[in-house]
Design an enzyme around this catalytic site. Sequence first.
Site, short mmCIF file in Angstrom:
data_model
loop_
_atom_site.label_atom_id
_atom_site.label_comp_id
_atom_site.label_asym_id
_atom_site.label_seq_id
_atom_site.Cartn_x
_atom_site.Cartn_y
_atom_site.Cartn_z
N LYS A 1 0.85 -1.20 0.00
CA LYS A 1 0.00 0.00 0.00
C LYS A 1 0.88 1.24 0.00
O LYS A 1 1.89 1.29 0.71
CB LYS A 1 -0.90 -0.04 1.24
CG LYS A 1 -1.97 1.05 1.28
CD LYS A 1 -2.84 0.88 2.53
CE LYS A 1 -3.98 1.88 2.56
NZ LYS A 1 -4.84 1.70 3.77
N SER B 1 -9.77 1.67 2.76
CA SER B 1 -8.89 2.42 1.89
C SER B 1 -7.83 1.59 1.16
O SER B 1 -7.26 2.05 0.18
CB SER B 1 -8.20 3.50 2.70
OG SER B 1 -7.30 2.93 3.63
N SER C 1 -9.89 -0.57 6.99
CA SER C 1 -9.27 -0.36 5.68
C SER C 1 -8.55 -1.55 5.07
O SER C 1 -8.15 -1.49 3.91
CB SER C 1 -8.30 0.83 5.74
OG SER C 1 -9.01 2.04 5.63
#
Lengths: 96, 486
Positions: free
Chosen positions: B79, B154, B178
Amino acid sequence: MAITIKEVEYIARLANLEFSPEEKERFTHQLSQIIDYMGQLQQLDTEGVEPTSHIIPVSNVFREDRVRPSLPREESIKNAPDKGEGFVKVPKFLET
Amino acid sequence: MELYTLDIKGLHELIKSGEVSCYEVCRAVAERIQSVEDKVGAYNTLLLEQALEHARQIDQQISQGGEVGYLTGIPMAIKDNICTSGVPTTCSSRILANFVPPYDATVIERLKAEGMVLLGKTNLDEFAMGSSTENSAFKLTHNPWSLEHIPGGSSGGSASAVAADEAVAALGSDTGGSIRQPAACCGVVGLKPTYGRVSRYGLVAFASSLDQIGTITKTVHDAAVLLRVISGKDACDSTSVDQPVPDYLAELEKSLGKPKVGIPREYFAEGLHPEVKERLQDALSTMEKLGAEVVEVSLPHTELAIGTYYLVATAEASSNLARYDGVRYGYRAQQYESLKEMYVNSRSQGFGAEVKRRIMLGTYALSAGYYDAYYLKALKVRTLLKRDFDAAFKDVELICTPTMPTPPFRLGEKIDDPLEMYLSDIYTVTVNLAGLPALSLPCGFTESHLPIGLQIIAPPFEEGRIFRLAHAYEQEAGHFRTRPPL
């Protein structure tokens, strides 16, 4: 409305943000809606309940104060938008 | 069977036996990326040439007698809010668009030491603030099962990359769901470890009392492999906990026994989509068949979770994001008359709408006159939410819930209604407020073939318990064998 445009302007100043008139209007509406929703917390009696700011019980964590290798100076300021002679440059903010 | 479809376990066996080289594995995944990434849009930065070169080096080390560990030659995605030395780490924000960290996050150091091959950095909601990855300043990420739907957020880039076989596994971060919510949306396994289990050094801070790095994988087995590597005390993160790291693979292989699994009554109230409810009930029947005893429990303060979470998270975010001022790194506005104006213009131009909204909310909640009514109140309710779990875990070993109240929604469906978007985190945020470990794994599909996830929650540092039940259920249900029709 839970908050007014004036309050939005005040909060924006505290947060170092600036908004266009349209943004201010939209934010006032959206933030009011969210804050209204959060108002449900007020209905609960929390008298005598300790606040939890952090879930694990750590306080200060100390280590030996020993010199260790660190990033070279040039490397550490490589990401600064404006720099020179090993320093980060900012606009002048002190009167001389 | 294409190499890129395999999980860590399958690839490790082939690499260890010498049947395939790390280069062949990396090339297979790289080719897969080239063929589907246009549709999915999982990555902000791709490092395919470096990755192939790295894989070749690892092969050379193996040929010279180098050891083959579980992660040797495994291509992974990270990420884009986890710092990678010399590789842009943007948080999908204009304000960090040019930021290249001079160091690796501790989790990256540990994965690299085990031979992981870094494929690239994945898209996210700006600063991890969002539930659909639509708040990225750079691009839209699509759900591999249906390109018109959200991948969740996210960590939407990491989840869609793993689901689309564009990475064998990935890291994400989870502040209020997330990792788990996008894993549910994309039909993969997402683990948020216990608060303090994994070092956050090098994770760009959003809400420090809630943030946790975790894994997104194709199987529960792979989550156990990765957690073992990234867990443990780190001198660079004073909130990491000095607890022994169990052999999670051994934990997972233990027999399931008869675990008592609690179902929180409040999570089945209004708002739960009927198809999610049905799939969850099917899953619970399967668990009972495997030996679990399913009982009802109560988490009475659940309806206050979203309000509490968004007060705590935004307050911490407003303070964490004060550091972006255009001085030491990140975007600096072109025009300003003074230092103060430089801060204001850089921030106003650099942050997107959702980040500004949250900074404003947090600043409001912490400001004089509102601190007691909002922030302090939320911290007290946080105590009550945690006590709910403490009480429930006196009676049961694990808690099982839906991960998300609905199947993945359409791109654009909720983007203009922030509150509606926040409410989709209802089943995940309490876990962060209470610092617990939780894992989401697939429990079936809707009639229109969208994945649905279930969440298993355990007491602190009991990830092993989660793995046992999740692994047993996964093998019995077999949903991981269904792949998206890309």
